[in-house]
Design a protein around this motif. Sequence first.
Motif, short mmCIF file in Angstrom:
data_model
loop_
_atom_site.label_atom_id
_atom_site.label_comp_id
_atom_site.label_asym_id
_atom_site.label_seq_id
_atom_site.Cartn_x
_atom_site.Cartn_y
_atom_site.Cartn_z
N GLU B 42 1.65 -9.81 -3.84
CA GLU B 42 1.74 -8.56 -4.57
C GLU B 42 1.89 -8.89 -6.05
O GLU B 42 2.85 -9.51 -6.47
CB GLU B 42 2.96 -7.78 -4.08
CG GLU B 42 3.16 -6.51 -4.84
CD GLU B 42 4.30 -5.69 -4.26
OE1 GLU B 42 4.95 -6.14 -3.30
OE2 GLU B 42 4.53 -4.59 -4.78
N GLY B 43 0.91 -8.49 -6.85
CA GLY B 43 0.98 -8.72 -8.29
C GLY B 43 1.05 -7.39 -9.00
O GLY B 43 2.06 -6.70 -8.99
N CYS B 44 -0.09 -7.00 -9.60
CA CYS B 44 -0.09 -5.82 -10.48
C CYS B 44 -0.11 -4.49 -9.74
O CYS B 44 0.32 -3.47 -10.27
CB CYS B 44 -1.32 -5.89 -11.38
SG CYS B 44 -2.87 -5.79 -10.47
N ARG B 45 -0.63 -4.47 -8.52
CA ARG B 45 -0.82 -3.23 -7.73
C ARG B 45 -1.77 -2.25 -8.41
O ARG B 45 -1.82 -1.08 -8.04
CB ARG B 45 0.53 -2.53 -7.46
CG ARG B 45 1.45 -3.32 -6.56
CD ARG B 45 2.75 -2.59 -6.30
NE ARG B 45 2.54 -1.42 -5.46
CZ ARG B 45 2.56 -1.43 -4.13
NH1 ARG B 45 2.75 -2.56 -3.48
NH2 ARG B 45 2.38 -0.31 -3.45
N GLY B 47 -5.13 -3.35 -9.20
CA GLY B 47 -6.49 -3.86 -9.08
C GLY B 47 -6.92 -4.80 -10.20
O GLY B 47 -8.11 -5.06 -10.35
N ALA B 51 -4.42 -11.04 -6.92
CA ALA B 51 -3.47 -11.78 -6.07
C ALA B 51 -3.44 -11.24 -4.64
O ALA B 51 -3.08 -11.95 -3.71
CB ALA B 51 -2.08 -11.71 -6.69
N CYS B 52 -3.82 -9.98 -4.46
CA CYS B 52 -3.70 -9.32 -3.16
C CYS B 52 -5.00 -9.35 -2.36
O CYS B 52 -5.14 -8.62 -1.39
CB CYS B 52 -3.29 -7.88 -3.38
SG CYS B 52 -4.61 -6.97 -4.25
N LEU B 62 -9.49 -5.78 -2.68
CA LEU B 62 -8.14 -5.81 -3.26
C LEU B 62 -7.26 -4.92 -2.39
O LEU B 62 -7.41 -3.69 -2.39
CB LEU B 62 -8.18 -5.31 -4.70
CG LEU B 62 -9.05 -6.15 -5.63
CD1 LEU B 62 -9.16 -5.51 -7.01
CD2 LEU B 62 -8.50 -7.57 -5.74
N CYS B 64 -4.38 -3.91 -2.63
CA CYS B 64 -3.53 -2.93 -3.30
C CYS B 64 -4.30 -1.65 -3.58
O CYS B 64 -3.71 -0.63 -3.94
CB CYS B 64 -2.94 -3.49 -4.59
SG CYS B 64 -4.11 -3.70 -5.94
S1 FES Z 1 -1.98 -6.72 -6.75
FE1 FES Z 1 -3.16 -7.14 -8.53
S2 FES Z 1 -5.15 -6.65 -7.85
FE2 FES Z 1 -3.94 -6.04 -6.20
#
Ligand code: FES
Lengths: 730, 158
Positions: B42-45, B47, B51-52, B62, B64
């Motif tokens: 889980e990174g930025c959520r 897009g 990372a997801c 993606l 997220c």
């Molecule tokens: S968490 Fe960064 S693109 Fe999905």
Amino acid sequence: MIRADAPAKLEGRIRFGTDRTRPGMLWAALVPAPVAHGRIRQLDLDPARRAPGVVAAIGAAEERALLPGRGAEATPIFPGEIRYRNQPIAAIAARSLEEARAAARAVRAEIEPLPLLADLDSVLPGWPEEGLPADAPINAHVRARHGDVEGEFARADRVRRDAFRTSGVAQVPLEPHACIAWIEGEVWHVLTSTQSPFGVREDAGELLGLPPERLVVEGSWVGGGFGGKVAALVEPYALLLAAASGAPVRLALTYREEFQLTRSTLPARVWIASAVRGGHLTARTVRLLLDTGGSLPGRDFATGYAIAFLLGPYRLDAFEVEGYAVRTHKPPFGSHRAPLAPQCTFAADGHTDALARDLGVDPVAFRRAHVWTAGDRTALGQEVGPFGAAAALDRARALQEEWRRSMPAGTGLGVGLGYWSTGTGAGGEVRLSLTPERLTIHEGEREIGSGSVVRGLVAMAERTLGLPADRIVLEYGDTATAPYDAGVFGSRTLGALGQAVGAAAHELTAELGRRLGAAGPARLGVEGDELWAAADGRRSPIAQLLTPGERDHGGLLRTGRHYGRSGAIDPARVHAGEFYAYHDFTASVHLAAVQVDRETGQVTVLRYAAIQDAGRVIDPPTFRAQVEGGVAMGLGTALTEEMLWGPDGRLENPGLLDYRVPTLLEIPPIEVIPLEGFPGAGPEGAKGVGEPPIIPVPAAVANAVADATGVRLYELPLTPERVARALMAR
Amino acid sequence: MSGPDGSALVVNGRAHPIDGVPSHERLLDTLRGRLDLKGTKEGCRTGNCGACTVLVDGRSALSCLVLTHEVGDEPVTTIEGIAADPNGRRVQQAFLEEGALQCGYCTPGFVVALTGLLSESPGATAEELLTDLQGNLCRCTGYAAIVRAVRTLRAEGP
Ligand code: FES
Ligand code: FES
């Protein structure tokens, strides 16, 4: 050599801070201040308490009630006076994250807005030409000088003056800050993604009024730190919520909050003037205004340390520096990979490059003629040890000539010279235990990605003992069980903790040599499943060299220590504030080749070389990876990264779409050239390599742009807009 | 296996009932929160980091930005299941040999995305693969070792 953590990372088996859970865990959300400066008149948490799923809602009043033993002088965690926008004024723990966030939105606060200190320009528009207003919001003042500054400037046959501006940059680790806190009886626990478990214990302990024995910090795997995870940030909130709710509480920042709340490098303004006589750089004066945001007075670490970079690594007959750490309503200033050094080097080295061009001298040769070598003293009077700058400049010059011949017309080439010195912090230790099967390194640091722990420390044990890496295990523990060390920052880990591993390993080999009846130390090896030791032609399995007590209780133990080191500056040269003397002067000389689109102002870096004064390379792949990563991050600082705050103190680009970090195709091929032979105080003469490679990048790129276009940029980052404007203004 | 209303999410070859999953839940949260598949990061959520990344019916997505119920019966592959795909194993091996990771937080996303690209367009050149990997961010490596890993893979052939 394959890193021990690589297979698990490639298979998705590593657990980072964001991945960790505990049974019965609650989820937390922070309530952001809606203004950047204001006084909280009233905080109404009841609507949040009534919201579904909420177990605890806390603000300043609850904080006081939860911390009856804390001293009255302690800085409150939840403020009465808001110092930056989005500063948490309350926090919620609920059964789900959605419920926590919904409840956070329900909190009502009555806030009296106060006048805003937005940025350096609005706070101190006239300095240094005009004096400082009496009520200027200053966190720190530093001033140092030496020699006949006025005389050198009067006698100069050439003087150059420049002014620069640099931007705030964010660390942007892929993993946001995340932790879980829980309380066991009298002891408060937190498991967190940190570069420094002991540092968090100290910071959070001070904020919460908890002595070390009542606060236990355990580090998790860290998904990138870059300085942003050195100090406590999320932990105090999670700990308070755990105390209020009686349950474990998980607090992770959203990515937006990661930008809004993390302490990082803030904008600076720099003025530099140099005096030259007969082709010699004789004197330099420097003025610095540094935005230190909401840093508390007395907590400035950056100004006195940054200002030295502005003098450059040069012999000077006279100098004067003066700087102010300015308070604004932004989050406090914090560490970011070589905090402020890339920005200061952009200014100092760009100024020096321009000065050489003014004089009609080759800029590399000009630097080469003035740069420190071993035995010289810095402007502040500190002795310079072995320093590879001159040799690195020679390499860069040869490479530059080669590139000139081979690169297309219109390509600009720029050299950047930066330097670093390592601060090892307080002393620390490691424990080694040797059993018939393996060697275990017990230590207090977690791997943040750089490899300084999983490769650096293991490599030291490998080299000293002769054991293969697969027989060496790291055991981390928490602050209650692990030996103390200050943290993974400052390019210090290999130099400090690696040295300690080497010391303990030497004691082990000496003891095993004695037990074998040999005159000298033993070497270790592996045969089948068993470890053995050999010395002077004698040889025995480890099992037979251990006492029965050692066999039953954890093996043969040895402790290794390192002691914080520092250099000494000449106090007579310091007139105000604090200056620092670290050690192991380390040079980084970079060469950038760029192409500039004259219409759009777009700068494309075509090719890059980084010559790194290494002392001694302990693990070549890890060394190379650090340099490549540092250069890429520096290219972000040089070209795209800039935190933008509005006049209301709001960060306007808290996300990856608007705050642009380098992507894959933006990074040119990077040639990494280690330079050995100028040893530092680390093991086998190694120097730290985590920070140095980021330092000269903005300078090298800006110097290359000047070479390509004849136009020099005085503000970071070199966005297409700024470059196009500068080209138009010519 | 499927739930009472028949809805199921197939991840790494196993079906999981999802009828209790709210309609707005993201695939990332179902994988990490309900199925305890924490390898997907889980990174930025939003897009923007990659990372997801997971594979949905073999194509990289993606997680997220995907709703769990949108997936339907298309099979999902996460980093935990990537080694079952020969391309996945090759990518892991190339990353291992080139040391194409530091903190490792971006790593599952890169491995999954590259595996998907290799399967989708087996003839893609290294340059094409790198162009398609631009949505995956790495803050540690400067991408240099990742680029080397991609080139190594291409040198080996499709
Ligand atoms: S968490 Fe960064 S693109 Fe999905
Ligand atoms: S290895 Fe850390 S973000 Fe890629």
